[in-house]
Design a protein around this motif. Sequence first.
Motif, PDB file in Angstrom:
ATOM      1  N   VAL A  25      -3.873  -0.692  -5.309  1.00 53.31           N
ATOM      2  CA  VAL A  25      -4.124   0.426  -4.400  1.00 53.31           C
ATOM      3  C   VAL A  25      -2.820   1.169  -4.137  1.00 53.31           C
ATOM      4  O   VAL A  25      -2.772   2.406  -4.175  1.00 53.31           O
ATOM      5  CB  VAL A  25      -4.763  -0.065  -3.078  1.00 53.31           C
ATOM      6  N   MET A  26      -1.740   0.427  -3.876  1.00 49.79           N
ATOM      7  CA  MET A  26      -0.440   1.056  -3.628  1.00 49.79           C
ATOM      8  C   MET A  26       0.027   1.861  -4.837  1.00 49.79           C
ATOM      9  O   MET A  26       0.550   2.962  -4.686  1.00 49.79           O
ATOM     10  CB  MET A  26       0.610   0.018  -3.245  1.00 49.79           C
ATOM     11  N   GLU A  27      -0.156   1.313  -6.015  1.00 46.88           N
ATOM     12  CA  GLU A  27       0.261   2.013  -7.235  1.00 46.88           C
ATOM     13  C   GLU A  27      -0.453   3.358  -7.340  1.00 46.88           C
ATOM     14  O   GLU A  27       0.167   4.388  -7.622  1.00 46.88           O
ATOM     15  CB  GLU A  27      -0.048   1.145  -8.458  1.00 46.88           C
ATOM     16  N   ASP A  28      -1.751   3.364  -7.092  1.00 44.38           N
ATOM     17  CA  ASP A  28      -2.514   4.599  -7.166  1.00 44.38           C
ATOM     18  C   ASP A  28      -2.079   5.588  -6.089  1.00 44.38           C
ATOM     19  O   ASP A  28      -1.818   6.761  -6.374  1.00 44.38           O
ATOM     20  CB  ASP A  28      -4.011   4.296  -7.039  1.00 44.38           C
ATOM     21  N   LYS A  33       2.381  10.609  -4.035  1.00 46.57           N
ATOM     22  CA  LYS A  33       3.216  10.971  -2.888  1.00 46.57           C
ATOM     23  C   LYS A  33       4.502  11.640  -3.356  1.00 46.57           C
ATOM     24  O   LYS A  33       5.108  11.209  -4.336  1.00 46.57           O
ATOM     25  CB  LYS A  33       3.575   9.735  -2.048  1.00 46.57           C
ATOM     26  N   PRO A  34       4.960  12.662  -2.644  1.00 46.00           N
ATOM     27  CA  PRO A  34       6.194  13.367  -3.032  1.00 46.00           C
ATOM     28  C   PRO A  34       7.442  12.748  -2.410  1.00 46.00           C
ATOM     29  O   PRO A  34       8.243  13.425  -1.772  1.00 46.00           O
ATOM     30  CB  PRO A  34       5.943  14.782  -2.480  1.00 46.00           C
ATOM     31  N   ALA A  46       5.742  -0.557   4.307  1.00 45.83           N
ATOM     32  CA  ALA A  46       4.884  -0.356   5.480  1.00 45.83           C
ATOM     33  C   ALA A  46       3.436  -0.632   5.118  1.00 45.83           C
ATOM     34  O   ALA A  46       2.711  -1.319   5.851  1.00 45.83           O
ATOM     35  CB  ALA A  46       5.044   1.064   6.021  1.00 45.83           C
ATOM     36  N   PHE A  47       3.004  -0.140   3.984  1.00 41.48           N
ATOM     37  CA  PHE A  47       1.618  -0.310   3.548  1.00 41.48           C
ATOM     38  C   PHE A  47       1.284  -1.782   3.324  1.00 41.48           C
ATOM     39  O   PHE A  47       0.243  -2.264   3.769  1.00 41.48           O
ATOM     40  CB  PHE A  47       1.391   0.495   2.263  1.00 41.48           C
ATOM     41  N   LYS A  48       2.174  -2.497   2.648  1.00 42.09           N
ATOM     42  CA  LYS A  48       1.871  -3.905   2.346  1.00 42.09           C
ATOM     43  C   LYS A  48       1.804  -4.753   3.614  1.00 42.09           C
ATOM     44  O   LYS A  48       0.980  -5.649   3.709  1.00 42.09           O
ATOM     45  CB  LYS A  48       2.837  -4.501   1.334  1.00 42.09           C
ATOM     46  N   TYR A  49       2.657  -4.454   4.607  1.00 44.27           N
ATOM     47  CA  TYR A  49       2.581  -5.219   5.854  1.00 44.27           C
ATOM     48  C   TYR A  49       1.312  -4.882   6.624  1.00 44.27           C
ATOM     49  O   TYR A  49       0.697  -5.755   7.236  1.00 44.27           O
ATOM     50  CB  TYR A  49       3.823  -5.017   6.707  1.00 44.27           C
TER      51      TYR A  49
END
Length: 93
Positions: A25-28, A33-34, A46-49
């Motif tokens: 999901v993070m890879e996608d 993102k810029p 931040a996302f993984k936590y």
Amino acid sequence: MEDKKDVMVEHPSHYAGGKYECIKVMEDLLSRKPFTPFQGANWFCAFKYMWRVGEKASDSPDTKSMNVKMIQDLEKSQFYINELIRSLKEKKE
């Protein structure tokens, strides 16, 4: 067949539970993102936590211990979000 060590390294349950695996999901999402590399790293952390809040097994099964771990993950996420915000503000100035 993967041994337990490989599973904990490559597909830990606190990131692989549910319908989707966190890293995929993070890879996608991150690919769209810029961000600079530093900003992307902060977003990624931040996302993984946030993803693992409540997923990581507690050393103790009691609710208080689980709450402490959830708060720690949220605070870690907050730290990286604050770093990302700081970096974005510096970029504007």
